[in-house]
Design a protein around this motif. Structure first.
Motif, PDB file in Angstrom:
ATOM      1  N   TYR A  25      10.825   2.221   0.231  1.00 39.62           N
ATOM      2  CA  TYR A  25      11.205   1.335   1.452  1.00 39.62           C
ATOM      3  C   TYR A  25      10.865   2.257   2.014  1.00 39.62           C
ATOM      4  N   ILE A  26      10.439   3.585   1.661  1.00 36.51           N
ATOM      5  CA  ILE A  26       9.324   4.571   3.145  1.00 36.51           C
ATOM      6  C   ILE A  26       8.075   4.291   2.671  1.00 36.51           C
ATOM      7  N   ALA A  27       7.744   4.323   1.091  1.00 35.31           N
ATOM      8  CA  ALA A  27       6.221   3.432   1.453  1.00 35.31           C
ATOM      9  C   ALA A  27       5.504   2.256   2.363  1.00 35.31           C
ATOM     10  N   ASP A  28       6.871   1.185   2.435  1.00 36.63           N
ATOM     11  CA  ASP A  28       6.823  -0.083   2.932  1.00 36.63           C
ATOM     12  C   ASP A  28       6.846   0.600   5.008  1.00 36.63           C
ATOM     13  N   TYR A  29       7.587   1.295   5.091  1.00 29.82           N
ATOM     14  CA  TYR A  29       7.697   1.183   5.727  1.00 29.82           C
ATOM     15  C   TYR A  29       6.057   2.120   6.869  1.00 29.82           C
ATOM     16  N   ILE A  30       5.408   2.713   6.419  1.00 28.63           N
ATOM     17  CA  ILE A  30       4.707   4.171   6.224  1.00 28.63           C
ATOM     18  C   ILE A  30       3.256   2.877   6.132  1.00 28.63           C
ATOM     19  N   PHE A  31       3.350   1.686   5.535  1.00 29.27           N
ATOM     20  CA  PHE A  31       2.707   0.914   5.359  1.00 29.27           C
ATOM     21  C   PHE A  31       2.367  -0.447   7.242  1.00 29.27           C
ATOM     22  N   ARG A  32       3.959  -0.339   7.364  1.00 26.46           N
ATOM     23  CA  ARG A  32       3.666  -0.885   8.500  1.00 26.46           C
ATOM     24  C   ARG A  32       3.548   0.289   9.887  1.00 26.46           C
ATOM     25  N   ILE A  33       3.440   0.936   9.593  1.00 28.96           N
ATOM     26  CA  ILE A  33       2.802   1.992  10.782  1.00 28.96           C
ATOM     27  C   ILE A  33       1.614   2.283  11.108  1.00 28.96           C
ATOM     28  N   ALA A  34       1.280   1.986   9.343  1.00 29.91           N
ATOM     29  CA  ALA A  34      -0.462   2.455   9.440  1.00 29.91           C
ATOM     30  C   ALA A  34      -1.212   0.924   9.671  1.00 29.91           C
ATOM     31  N   LEU A  35      -0.789  -0.062   9.598  1.00 29.68           N
ATOM     32  CA  LEU A  35      -1.137  -1.646   9.793  1.00 29.68           C
ATOM     33  C   LEU A  35      -1.140  -1.286  11.639  1.00 29.68           C
ATOM     34  N   ARG A  36      -0.825  -1.112  12.626  1.00 30.22           N
ATOM     35  CA  ARG A  36      -0.661  -1.068  13.341  1.00 30.22           C
ATOM     36  C   ARG A  36      -1.744  -0.067  14.405  1.00 30.22           C
ATOM     37  N   VAL A  37      -1.722   0.777  13.591  1.00 33.96           N
ATOM     38  CA  VAL A  37      -2.785   1.851  13.713  1.00 33.96           C
ATOM     39  C   VAL A  37      -4.319   1.551  13.759  1.00 33.96           C
ATOM     40  N   SER A  38      -4.281   1.347  12.453  1.00 28.36           N
ATOM     41  CA  SER A  38      -5.607   0.351  12.298  1.00 28.36           C
ATOM     42  C   SER A  38      -5.776  -1.022  13.126  1.00 28.36           C
ATOM     43  N   PHE A  39      -4.803  -1.419  13.483  1.00 25.62           N
ATOM     44  CA  PHE A  39      -4.944  -2.604  14.451  1.00 25.62           C
ATOM     45  C   PHE A  39      -5.703  -2.261  16.393  1.00 25.62           C
ATOM     46  N   ILE A  40      -5.228  -1.281  15.928  1.00 24.24           N
ATOM     47  CA  ILE A  40      -5.907  -0.726  17.721  1.00 24.24           C
ATOM     48  C   ILE A  40      -7.218   0.026  17.906  1.00 24.24           C
ATOM     49  N   PHE A  41      -6.548   1.143  16.380  1.00 26.25           N
ATOM     50  CA  PHE A  41      -8.595   1.473  15.986  1.00 26.25           C
ATOM     51  C   PHE A  41      -9.726   0.921  15.430  1.00 26.25           C
ATOM     52  N   GLY A  42      -9.339  -0.709  15.044  1.00 30.70           N
ATOM     53  CA  GLY A  42     -10.581  -1.560  15.111  1.00 30.70           C
ATOM     54  C   GLY A  42     -10.694  -2.137  16.192  1.00 30.70           C
ATOM     55  N   LEU A  43      -9.935  -2.570  17.407  1.00 31.83           N
ATOM     56  CA  LEU A  43     -10.210  -3.415  18.136  1.00 31.83           C
ATOM     57  C   LEU A  43     -10.242  -2.939  19.433  1.00 31.83           C
ATOM     58  N   VAL A  44     -10.963  -1.511  19.758  1.00 34.04           N
ATOM     59  CA  VAL A  44     -11.349  -0.322  20.119  1.00 34.04           C
ATOM     60  C   VAL A  44     -12.763  -0.177  19.504  1.00 34.04           C
ATOM     61  N   ALA A  45     -12.927  -0.375  18.875  1.00 36.40           N
ATOM     62  CA  ALA A  45     -13.983   0.332  17.950  1.00 36.40           C
ATOM     63  C   ALA A  45     -15.401  -1.039  18.020  1.00 36.40           C
ATOM     64  N   SER A  46     -15.131  -2.504  17.981  1.00 37.71           N
ATOM     65  CA  SER A  46     -15.848  -3.059  18.439  1.00 37.71           C
ATOM     66  C   SER A  46     -16.151  -3.662  19.492  1.00 37.71           C
ATOM     67  N   VAL A  47     -14.764  -3.198  20.198  1.00 40.00           N
ATOM     68  CA  VAL A  47     -15.078  -3.395  21.535  1.00 40.00           C
ATOM     69  C   VAL A  47     -16.882  -2.565  21.863  1.00 40.00           C
ATOM     70  N   THR A  48     -16.537  -1.296  21.666  1.00 40.51           N
ATOM     71  CA  THR A  48     -17.517  -0.511  22.031  1.00 40.51           C
ATOM     72  C   THR A  48     -19.042  -0.499  21.714  1.00 40.51           C
ATOM     73  N   ILE A  49     -18.912  -0.733  20.146  1.00 45.40           N
ATOM     74  CA  ILE A  49     -20.102  -1.442  19.633  1.00 45.40           C
ATOM     75  C   ILE A  49     -20.855  -2.221  20.454  1.00 45.40           C
ATOM     76  N   VAL A  50     -19.669  -3.751  20.619  1.00 44.43           N
ATOM     77  CA  VAL A  50     -20.691  -4.269  21.798  1.00 44.43           C
ATOM     78  C   VAL A  50     -21.014  -3.703  22.888  1.00 44.43           C
ATOM     79  N   ILE A  51     -20.779  -2.825  23.591  1.00 49.86           N
ATOM     80  CA  ILE A  51     -21.199  -2.185  24.297  1.00 49.86           C
ATOM     81  C   ILE A  51     -22.306  -1.825  24.924  1.00 49.86           C
ATOM     82  N   LEU A  52     -22.890  -0.626  23.763  1.00 52.35           N
ATOM     83  CA  LEU A  52     -23.230   0.319  23.231  1.00 52.35           C
ATOM     84  C   LEU A  52     -24.902  -0.621  22.253  1.00 52.35           C
TER      85      LEU A  52
END
Length: 534
Positions: free
Chosen positions: A81-108
């Protein structure tokens, strides 16, 4: 215990089969692109790709490796259950970082093309490939979760679907956009990464939601035992950031190559178009062929992190040494013959696949680095599994410095040209691999039989090389169809290498039995014929 020992090879085989299929599809689209948009168009595509991989690495921040390791550890401790909880947190982090990275590369995108890559025509390719960063960031987190569960099929299936869609869309879009200019055709090819990642993400989501009900826990009961969110984030990033720093070095090396090689070839006397074409031949053709035999090592590397981590957590030193020994054996037994084979058949392979004989100039040099690339990948994952992610990062960084220095001086020499880039690349990976091996031996002393590990595959590969050489050049006088002579030489070489290993005992009955599904039957039949040792 038997299942534990076999799982490393079985997981590697699953990933390797998927990777082979993906690389084969990659050959197809590179062959089509080389003929469709030429060396200049392929060079533009190859210049944009390191930008994509560098920013993607930053956006992922090592989360897949961290998730794989943490999930494996928690499962080994019985805390699913802790393993699944860690995964759900990591997924949210990936969503935010990935979105910011894509937008940044378009701008630059425009300043990157103009000032970093010194070629404004690359702008369109950078824009086209940027959205893929967001999608791949999310997909990579799901793959890391399944790898932590030691389930490699979801990653393998999604990789194949991703590559199939990518290949189809990039060839189609490059063809449709070619009338509007080679730079737009290259951009159409680059956009295939986005469409492929969409297909790969959908595939792994379907697998995840089918699998999820089987692993669901009574979360309401477990909520009180869940660790603090801040503690989880600290744990993830403490593992992920060193891995990211290490993972950044390789795409940074390719980005430096993309920027430096063209400039230094111009110093050597080539025009911009000639230099771009030569870079396309080096990275888009020669290095594509070199990366193909290293897919086994790459697949093994992905599987090694949770495998070593799990065994170390359970304090099973014998199992750790066993897995390290198997990893080295698999890497060397495949990379040594591949290196010699690529060297001997450099010209016919480049003609057959890409229709560009000149690419053989680069391939003959970089083929010698197949062993180094494979060992660098495998030993990096072993060190990560032992919680030493900084060591492979440092060693690869030293390799990159050596590569950059040699590239700068050698590529500008008219008598060497693109050969200088190849020499620099091989030297960089060789240095990193040697330093990694030294670090592994300082941490743990593996149980190696050096005669079986090195001498047997080496002399078997030398004999195989002679057979390949004689086969190709004998057939060339009889058959004028290059694809037939080349493929026949490759097939006979592979069969002869396997037979030599069976006769000298390098490939044992136990090795064959570890192959999923066909292993036991194959080992039994060969044993009855007296062709395999116990």
């Amino acid at each position: 215990m038997s299942d534990q020992k076999n799982s490393l090879l079985q997981g590697t085989v699953i990933l390797a089969v998927a990777a082979f299929i993906s690389k084969f599809l990659g050959f197809i689209y590179k062959a089509f692109l080389a003929r469709m948009i030429g060396g200049v168009g392929l060079g533009l595509y190859e210049k944009a790709y390191p930008v994509y991989t560098l920013i993607l690495t930053i956006s992922i921040v090592g989360i897949p490796v961290a998730i794989s390791k943490l999930v494996s550890e928690k499962r080994a401790e019985g805390k699913d259950y802790i393993a699944d909880y860690i995964f759900r947190i990591a997924l949210r982090v990936s969503f935010i970082f990935g979105l910011v990275a894509s937008v940044t590369i378009v701008i630059l995108a425009k300043p990157i093309a103009r000032y970093l890559l010194a070629d404004i025509k690359v702008y369109y390719s950078i824009i086209a490939i940027a959205p893929a960063i967001f999608i791949v960031s999310i997909m990579a987190t799901y793959r890391g979760y399944f790898q932590g569960l030691r389930k490699m099929k979801p990653t393998g299936i999604s990789q194949v679907i991703e590559q199939l869609i990518r290949m189809t869309t990039m060839i189609l879009l490059a063809y449709l956009l070619l009338p509007y200019g080679v730079e737009l055709a290259a951009a159409g090819a680059a956009s295939g990464a986005f469409w492929g990642s969409i297909g790969g993400l959908i595939t792994i989501l379907i697998i995840y939601y089918r699998y999820k009900p089987q692993t669901a826990t009574e979360q309401k009961v477990k909520d009180v035992e869940l660790p603090n969110l801040k503690d989880i984030l600290v744990k993830i990033f403490s593992l992920a950031l060193p891995v990211t720093i290490g993972a950044l070095i390789l795409p940074l090396m390719r980005l430096v190559d993309a920027s430096m090689i063209t400039r230094r070839l111009i110093v050597a006397g080539f025009t911009l178009n000639q230099a771009t074409s030569l870079y396309g031949q080096f990275n888009g053709m020669a290095m594509t062929l070199v990366r193909f035999p290293t897919v086994i090592a790459a697949s093994l590397a992905v599987n090694l992190v949770p495998a070593i981590s799990e065994a170390a957590t359970l304090k099973e030193d014998k199992l750790v040494k066993n897995r390290i020994a198997k990893a080295f054996k698999l890497a060397l037994y495949l990379s040594i013959p591949a290196s010699l084979g690529l060297f001997i058949l450099a010209r016919p392979l480049c003609v057959m696949i890409f229709g560009v004989a000149q690419a053989a100039i680069s391939l003959r040099y970089v083929a010698l680095g197949v062993v180094s690339v494979s060992l660098q990948q495998v030993t990096s994952s072993i060190l990560q599994g032992f919680n030493h992610p900084k060591l492979p990062a440092r060693n690869l960084f030293l390799g990159v410095i050596a590569n950059a220095g040699l590239n700068y001086f050698l590529t500008a020499m008219p008598q060497l040209g693109i050969r200088g880039a190849a020499i620099g690349t091989v030297t960089g990976f060789t240095l990193a691999a040697i330093l990694n091996i030294i670090a592994v031996f300082k941490i743990i002393k593996p149980d190696f039989d050096y005669y079986n590990l090195i001498i047997k595959p080496l002399y078997s590969s030398i004999i195989m090389s002679m057979i390949v050489y004689l086969t190709y050049y004998s057939l060339s006088h009889l058959v004028d169809i290059k694809i037939i002579t080349t493929l026949t030489a490759v097939l006979i070489g592979a069969i002869s290498y396997g037979m030599i290993l069976l006769f000298n005992g390098g490939l044992t009955k136990q090795d064959l039995e570890l192959l999923p599904k066909i292993g036991s039957k194959l080992a039994s039949k060969l044993d009855k014929l007296g062709l395999v040792r116990g």
